[in-house]
Write a protein that holds these residues in place. Structure first.
Motif, PDB file in Angstrom:
ATOM      1  N   ALA A 201      26.779  45.332  28.413  1.00 19.00           N
ATOM      2  CA  ALA A 201      27.243  44.378  29.549  1.00 19.00           C
ATOM      3  C   ALA A 201      27.821  43.149  28.909  1.00 19.00           C
ATOM      4  N   ARG A 202      28.876  42.664  29.383  1.00 25.07           N
ATOM      5  CA  ARG A 202      29.354  41.326  28.924  1.00 25.07           C
ATOM      6  C   ARG A 202      30.361  40.638  29.933  1.00 25.07           C
ATOM      7  N   ARG A 203      30.665  39.476  29.838  1.00 22.30           N
ATOM      8  CA  ARG A 203      31.650  38.656  30.671  1.00 22.30           C
ATOM      9  C   ARG A 203      32.741  39.279  30.917  1.00 22.30           C
ATOM     10  N   LEU A 204      33.191  39.507  32.046  1.00 23.36           N
ATOM     11  CA  LEU A 204      34.583  39.807  32.234  1.00 23.36           C
ATOM     12  C   LEU A 204      35.750  39.100  31.593  1.00 23.36           C
ATOM     13  N   GLY A 205      35.603  37.507  31.956  1.00 24.42           N
ATOM     14  CA  GLY A 205      36.635  36.916  31.380  1.00 24.42           C
ATOM     15  C   GLY A 205      37.816  37.084  32.045  1.00 24.42           C
ATOM     16  N   PRO A 206      39.033  36.543  31.459  1.00 24.98           N
ATOM     17  CA  PRO A 206      40.099  36.549  32.128  1.00 24.98           C
ATOM     18  C   PRO A 206      40.812  38.406  31.911  1.00 24.98           C
ATOM     19  N   VAL A 207      40.327  39.084  31.252  1.00 24.47           N
ATOM     20  CA  VAL A 207      40.661  40.608  30.971  1.00 24.47           C
ATOM     21  C   VAL A 207      41.374  40.841  32.356  1.00 24.47           C
ATOM     22  N   LYS A 208      42.566  41.562  32.272  1.00 26.96           N
ATOM     23  CA  LYS A 208      43.056  42.349  33.399  1.00 26.96           C
ATOM     24  C   LYS A 208      42.893  43.834  33.159  1.00 26.96           C
ATOM     25  N   ILE A 209      42.156  44.490  34.099  1.00 25.41           N
ATOM     26  CA  ILE A 209      41.887  46.334  34.228  1.00 25.41           C
ATOM     27  C   ILE A 209      42.422  46.518  35.376  1.00 25.41           C
ATOM     28  N   ASP A 210      43.363  47.715  35.136  1.00 31.19           N
ATOM     29  CA  ASP A 210      43.757  48.672  36.444  1.00 31.19           C
ATOM     30  C   ASP A 210      43.897  50.063  35.584  1.00 31.19           C
ATOM     31  N   HIS A 211      42.666  50.558  35.173  1.00 28.27           N
ATOM     32  CA  HIS A 211      42.767  51.809  34.267  1.00 28.27           C
ATOM     33  C   HIS A 211      41.656  52.929  34.678  1.00 28.27           C
ATOM     34  N   ALA A 212      41.976  53.994  34.329  1.00 29.05           N
ATOM     35  CA  ALA A 212      40.928  55.058  34.595  1.00 29.05           C
ATOM     36  C   ALA A 212      40.146  55.311  33.082  1.00 29.05           C
ATOM     37  N   GLY A 252      41.401  43.422  40.629  1.00 28.69           N
ATOM     38  CA  GLY A 252      41.996  43.061  41.706  1.00 28.69           C
ATOM     39  C   GLY A 252      43.320  41.931  41.498  1.00 28.69           C
ATOM     40  N   ASP A 253      43.932  41.896  40.347  1.00 28.45           N
ATOM     41  CA  ASP A 253      44.932  40.951  40.068  1.00 28.45           C
ATOM     42  C   ASP A 253      46.164  41.230  41.042  1.00 28.45           C
ATOM     43  N   LYS A 254      46.541  40.205  41.575  1.00 25.34           N
ATOM     44  CA  LYS A 254      47.778  40.181  42.507  1.00 25.34           C
ATOM     45  C   LYS A 254      48.997  39.203  42.087  1.00 25.34           C
ATOM     46  N   PRO A 255      50.142  39.396  42.184  1.00 23.35           N
ATOM     47  CA  PRO A 255      51.141  38.577  41.825  1.00 23.35           C
ATOM     48  C   PRO A 255      51.114  37.333  42.793  1.00 23.35           C
ATOM     49  N   VAL A 256      50.945  37.599  43.920  1.00 26.56           N
ATOM     50  CA  VAL A 256      50.825  36.281  44.940  1.00 26.56           C
ATOM     51  C   VAL A 256      49.649  36.533  45.672  1.00 26.56           C
ATOM     52  N   GLY A 257      49.134  35.535  46.457  1.00 20.00           N
ATOM     53  CA  GLY A 257      48.073  35.248  47.363  1.00 20.00           C
ATOM     54  C   GLY A 257      46.824  35.449  46.705  1.00 20.00           C
ATOM     55  N   ASP A 259      43.696  36.338  44.580  1.00 16.74           N
ATOM     56  CA  ASP A 259      43.525  37.677  43.781  1.00 16.74           C
ATOM     57  C   ASP A 259      42.028  37.527  43.224  1.00 16.74           C
ATOM     58  N   ARG A 260      41.722  38.659  42.370  1.00 16.42           N
ATOM     59  CA  ARG A 260      40.455  38.817  41.685  1.00 16.42           C
ATOM     60  C   ARG A 260      39.336  38.378  42.645  1.00 16.42           C
ATOM     61  N   LEU A 261      39.243  39.075  43.771  1.00 16.01           N
ATOM     62  CA  LEU A 261      38.107  38.708  44.824  1.00 16.01           C
ATOM     63  C   LEU A 261      37.089  39.651  44.655  1.00 16.01           C
ATOM     64  N   GLY A 262      37.319  40.674  43.973  1.00 13.56           N
ATOM     65  CA  GLY A 262      36.037  41.659  43.701  1.00 13.56           C
ATOM     66  C   GLY A 262      36.633  42.744  42.799  1.00 13.56           C
ATOM     67  N   LEU A 263      35.871  43.647  42.191  1.00 13.12           N
ATOM     68  CA  LEU A 263      36.023  44.374  41.229  1.00 13.12           C
ATOM     69  C   LEU A 263      36.149  46.081  41.787  1.00 13.12           C
ATOM     70  N   ALA A 264      37.414  46.499  41.790  1.00  7.80           N
ATOM     71  CA  ALA A 264      37.343  47.901  42.491  1.00  7.80           C
ATOM     72  C   ALA A 264      36.763  48.998  41.358  1.00  7.80           C
ATOM     73  N   VAL A 265      35.621  49.509  41.823  1.00  8.81           N
ATOM     74  CA  VAL A 265      35.398  50.605  40.980  1.00  8.81           C
ATOM     75  C   VAL A 265      35.247  51.819  41.875  1.00  8.81           C
ATOM     76  N   GLU A 266      35.912  52.653  41.429  1.00  8.85           N
ATOM     77  CA  GLU A 266      36.451  54.067  42.186  1.00  8.85           C
ATOM     78  C   GLU A 266      35.996  55.381  41.258  1.00  8.85           C
ATOM     79  N   PRO A 267      34.767  55.981  41.608  1.00 13.55           N
ATOM     80  CA  PRO A 267      34.671  57.099  40.760  1.00 13.55           C
ATOM     81  C   PRO A 267      35.951  58.234  41.339  1.00 13.55           C
ATOM     82  N   MET A 268      36.146  58.982  40.317  1.00 14.66           N
ATOM     83  CA  MET A 268      37.445  59.984  40.816  1.00 14.66           C
ATOM     84  C   MET A 268      37.264  61.190  40.081  1.00 14.66           C
ATOM     85  N   THR A 269      37.510  62.218  40.926  1.00 14.24           N
ATOM     86  CA  THR A 269      37.356  63.544  40.566  1.00 14.24           C
ATOM     87  C   THR A 269      38.445  64.031  39.376  1.00 14.24           C
ATOM     88  N   CYS A 270      39.372  63.246  39.466  1.00 15.99           N
ATOM     89  CA  CYS A 270      40.548  63.611  38.509  1.00 15.99           C
ATOM     90  C   CYS A 270      41.329  62.090  38.251  1.00 15.99           C
TER      91      CYS A 270
END
Length: 300
Positions: A201-212, A252-257, A259-270
């Protein structure tokens, strides 16, 4: 709106599930939100809480072939040229069952130019002292085999501090590198030494994540947990089992409006684009069913 959503309660937990995308619209523990919610009307913003099936994430160009036949789905992410988050979000859902602290929602995806078979989906949401348990079950109701993948799409909320100040624990050893423009798969990379190593566990900070992520560290019961904590001491945990070998994480990064309101965590089968790559696809035969579950709970 009467008839379009179901309110659930058990002890300190409360939830609202909606027929819009079979989504989890709200989840609270006492007076605090555990997910980023949305209102009772209009489209679901940012796919919050929806069920993504029969594929999660992106399908490049909305096209794929299966058993020698080509299929084309509508491109609903035109800026990246992808069919995003499957077909269930576009189908009508209905309430199949309600009980104290529990609801089951269902929809049917018909065979057509975008999918090989009739697919019946049912998602159950139930509250207990352990939090919210979700389970999605798919049945091939047609006469042809079909490819299948699924994920839930909640945005977790750890507490009142900005997302940058939250800490993340993510038990995954590898991540899927994606192209910067279309976020389509490039290849697997180890998290060791990378910005995405949150095995401790560590602080998220400014890192941008949108990865599997994959190479999950399962416990002795075949379970894994993502934990997000606020500096105030509150937090939220999402737990899933080996039927989901992947998990998508997005800051949850967005170019406008807002953003970063929450952390999407999505278990995926693929992983993303699996209908084209074939990686970890479930191949549903006629009459065959597939089920997978997850749990979201408060951390105090």
């Amino acid at each position: 709106m009467p008839g379009t959503e179901v309110h659930l309660a058990h002890g300190p937990y409360s939830a609202v599930v909606t027929l819009r995308g079979g989504a989890l619209r709200a989840l609270r523990h006492g007076d605090r939100d555990l997910v980023v919610g949305f209102g009772p009307d209009g489209p679901v913003p940012d796919y919050r809480g929806v069920i993504c099936a029969p594929w999660p994430n992106r399908l490049a160009d909305g096209s794929y072939s299966y058993a020698g036949i080509g299929y084309t789905a509508a491109v609903n992410e035109p800026e990246r040229g992808s069919a995003l988050h499957g077909l269930a979000i576009h189908r009508p859902w209905e309430v199949l069952e309600t009980a104290a602290g529990r609801a089951v929602l269902g929809c049917r995806i018909p065979a057509g130019p975008d999918y090989p078979t009739d697919l019946e989906l049912a998602v159950s949401y139930s509250l207990s002292e352990d939090g919210l348990r979700g389970e999605v079950r798919a049945v091939n109701a047609g006469t042809s085999p079909a490819p299948y993948g699924v994920c839930p799409h909640p945005y977790l909320v750890a507490g009142p501090s900005p997302l940058d100040d939250w800490s993340l624990e993510l038990p995954a050893g590898s991540y899927l590198e994606v192209t910067p423009d279309r976020l389509l798969p490039v290849g697997m990379r180890p998290v060791a030494g990378a910005a995405f190593d949150f095995r401790s566990a560590r602080r998220l900070g400014p890192v941008k994540i949108d990865h599997a992520f994959t190479d999950i560290a399962w416990d002795g019961e075949g379970l894994a947990r993502v934990r997000v904590l606020d500096p105030s001491g509150t937090g939220v945990e999402l737990e899933w089992g080996t039927e989901w070998p992947w998990v998508q994480v997005h800051t949850g990064d967005k170019p406008v409006g807002p953003d970063r309101l929450g952390l999407a965590v999505e278990p995926m089968t693929c992983p993303p684009d699996a209908l084209r790559s074939g990686t970890d696809l479930v191949h549903l035969q006629p009459g065959q069913a597939h089920s997978a579950s997850w749990t979201i709970r408060a951390v105090d």
